[in-house]
Design an enzyme around this catalytic site. Structure first.
Site, PDB file in Angstrom:
ATOM      1  N   HIS A 162      -3.716  -5.761   1.148  1.00 51.66           N
ATOM      2  CA  HIS A 162      -3.423  -6.111   2.543  1.00 51.66           C
ATOM      3  C   HIS A 162      -3.849  -7.562   2.787  1.00 51.66           C
ATOM      4  O   HIS A 162      -4.719  -8.099   2.104  1.00 51.66           O
ATOM      5  CB  HIS A 162      -4.190  -5.199   3.491  1.00 51.66           C
ATOM      6  CG  HIS A 162      -3.773  -3.769   3.441  1.00 51.66           C
ATOM      7  ND1 HIS A 162      -2.642  -3.311   4.062  1.00 51.66           N
ATOM      8  CD2 HIS A 162      -4.346  -2.690   2.832  1.00 51.66           C
ATOM      9  CE1 HIS A 162      -2.531  -1.998   3.852  1.00 51.66           C
ATOM     10  NE2 HIS A 162      -3.545  -1.603   3.107  1.00 51.66           N
ATOM     11  N   CYS A 179       0.839  -1.202   0.000  1.00 57.66           N
ATOM     12  CA  CYS A 179       0.000   0.000   0.000  1.00 57.66           C
ATOM     13  C   CYS A 179       0.878   1.256   0.000  1.00 57.66           C
ATOM     14  O   CYS A 179       1.539   1.542  -0.985  1.00 57.66           O
ATOM     15  CB  CYS A 179      -0.978  -0.049   1.166  1.00 57.66           C
ATOM     16  SG  CYS A 179      -2.416   1.024   0.953  1.00 57.66           S
TER      17      CYS A 179
END
Length: 494
Positions: free
Chosen positions: A429, A332
């Site tokens: 994630h 991310c």
């Protein structure tokens, strides 16, 4: 019939509120009770994507699992994600509302109170029992005005409160007495009893103190929960404690910078718990130790944390790591740092502007107001290994590096893999939670024939251990009062 509502508040942060709510949810679910967790206001950088496509604190997602229901945005209607020491992104009903500093946020509380009560009412229409988690401590007198997180909520819905205190940190009786002293009379009356958490040793040595506490306060001690060694429960926010020495038997060394605004560090739990992996968080002013793999984690303020890494000397350390054949993963915000530049013209995370990235992947990222929230399934691009995870990000990346993706998810490509195979970046994630993906990524990092671990089973075992402790160590008669005396009409959970 009005559902039963019980609120768990703590004498301090990390007293055990999340743990107790998790245990009560599973204990009730075992008895066939339709139970839901609820946290009116949460401040956390570890979050989860819900079944209705929103974002809530990760602790409430774990509590929903304990209750045997899908995580829903009504279970945490207000989530605060700090982007600096003075401001936070405010998420209401799972969606970004605005970014506010502390004075402006407190001015918004009357409006947010209505959002909180609306979510609570929707849960009441579906569930038999609502177990509510407070935030911080109810004795924070500077935050009492328009409170929606602790006693302000309890008084609004007229529910009883259980106060939990952590004996492991010391001063447990002072914590309880001091908390009671700072409450109003009606708030003290609302407290139905105390739970002592994380006790080690001979309970007989504690009993004189418990007898004194009950006599002095006129309230019951409902139980003493033991210190559960080796318990894994996903953290609400704080980083796990590090080790000074390497893990015995470790075959792979992983280093992670403890970014000031690190987010969703629960991504790393499967690695931290792996018996053959030594994972270390490196904090400020600490030297970067040798490693086989470095992971740049998610962050709530990508540009500020990128500047912090440079100030801490990580740029030459990472260059040296790659020069000697080490592997590097960015997740991310960490993925965005690996590119050429990060643009934030509207100041969505901090002051408007742009930052030069590390430049190891040919891509640029622009932050946009629309946050992508999605649960995803797919596979690694370089191995036959399935991946399950979620996306929570405001950045859109473009560039030649994306032509060599790291993953294929939901019929599209994600992330990037460098041409030399040393660097991997992704927006997903939960990358390491699938046993197949975990083994494939460890092999990519240099550990062949890695032991497979089932992270989902580890998480479930932790929940079961807490529920067993609740069943064994809390007052059985009191627990039984939480079980509805007659069933409500069946309705589908949100």
């Amino acid at each position: 019939m009005k559902p039963l509502t019980l609120m768990v508040q703590g004498t301090t942060s990390d007293a055990g509120k999340s743990t107790l709510v998790t245990g009560l949810c599973r204990w009730l679910a075992r008895r066939g009770v339709r139970v839901a967790p609820f946290k009116p206001q949460n401040m956390a950088l570890n979050s989860a994507v819900t079944v209705d496509g929103g974002e809530i604190g990760r602790a409430q997602a774990v509590q929903a699992q304990a209750a045997g229901v899908a995580a829903h945005t009504d279970m945490n209607p207000v989530l605060l994600k700090p982007s600096s020491d003075c401001s936070a992104q405010v998420i209401v009903h799972g969606r970004v509302a605005e970014t506010l500093d502390a004075p402006c946020y407190h001015a918004r509380k009357p409006m947010l109170r209505e959002a909180v009560l609306a979510s609570y009412r929707r849960l009441c229409a579906t569930y038999e029992v609502i177990v509510v988690e407070g935030a911080g401590s109810p004795a924070e007198i500077n935050l009492r005005a328009h409170d929606i997180a602790n006693m302000g909520f309890a008084e609004a819905v007229d529910c009883p409160v259980i106060l939990v205190a952590d004996i492991d940190r010391g001063g447990v009786f002072a914590h309880i007495k001091g908390t009671l002293a700072l409450l109003s009379g009606s708030e003290r009356d609302r407290i139905g009893g105390f739970v002592i958490n994380r006790f080690r040793g001979d309970l007989g040595l504690l009993e004189p103190g418990l007898d004194w506490l009950e006599a002095d306060t006129g309230k019951r001690v409902l139980g003493v929960l033991p210190y559960l060694h080796g318990l894994h429960l996903e953290a609400e926010d704080a980083l796990p404690g590090g080790r000074d020495r390497g893990k015995e038997g470790a075959r792979l060394r992983i280093v992670v910078p403890a970014l000031p605004r690190i987010s969703n560090h629960t991504d790393l739990d499967p690695l931290r718990l792996h018996p053959e992996v030594d994972l270390r968080f490196v904090g400020p002013d600490q030297p970067v130790p040798p490693a086989d793999l470095v992971i740049l984690p998610g962050t709530k303020n990508t540009r500020a944390d990128l500047a912090w890494l440079r100030d801490q000397g990580w740029e030459p350390a990472l260059a040296r790591h790659l020069r000697y054949g080490g592997k590097l993963i960015g997740i991310c915000g960490g993925f965005q740092m690996l590119g050429m530049a990060i643009y934030d013209p509207k100041g969505l995370e901090d002051a408007p502007g742009s930052s030069r990235g590390f430049g190891w992947l040919d891509l640029e990222t622009a932050l946009q107001e629309e946050k992508r929230l999605a649960r995803v399934r797919g596979r690694l691009a370089f191995a036959e290994a399935s991946v399950t995870g979620y996306e929570i990000h405001m950045g859109v990346s473009r560039g030649r590096a994306l032509a060599r993706p790291a993953l294929h998810v939901e019929g599209r490509s994600d992330g990037a893999l460098s041409e030399d195979g040393q660097i991997l970046g992704t927006y997903v994630h939960g990358l390491f939670e699938s046993p197949e993906a975990l083994c494939a990524l460890l092999a990519w990092a240099g550990m062949k024939q890695a032991t497979s671990i089932d992270y989902a089973a580890i998480r479930e075992t932790g929940i079961e251990r807490i529920a067993d402790a609740v069943a064994t160590h809390l007052d059985a008669d009191w627990l039984q009062t939480l079980v509805p005396s007659r069933p409500l009409s069946r309705r589908s959970a949100p």
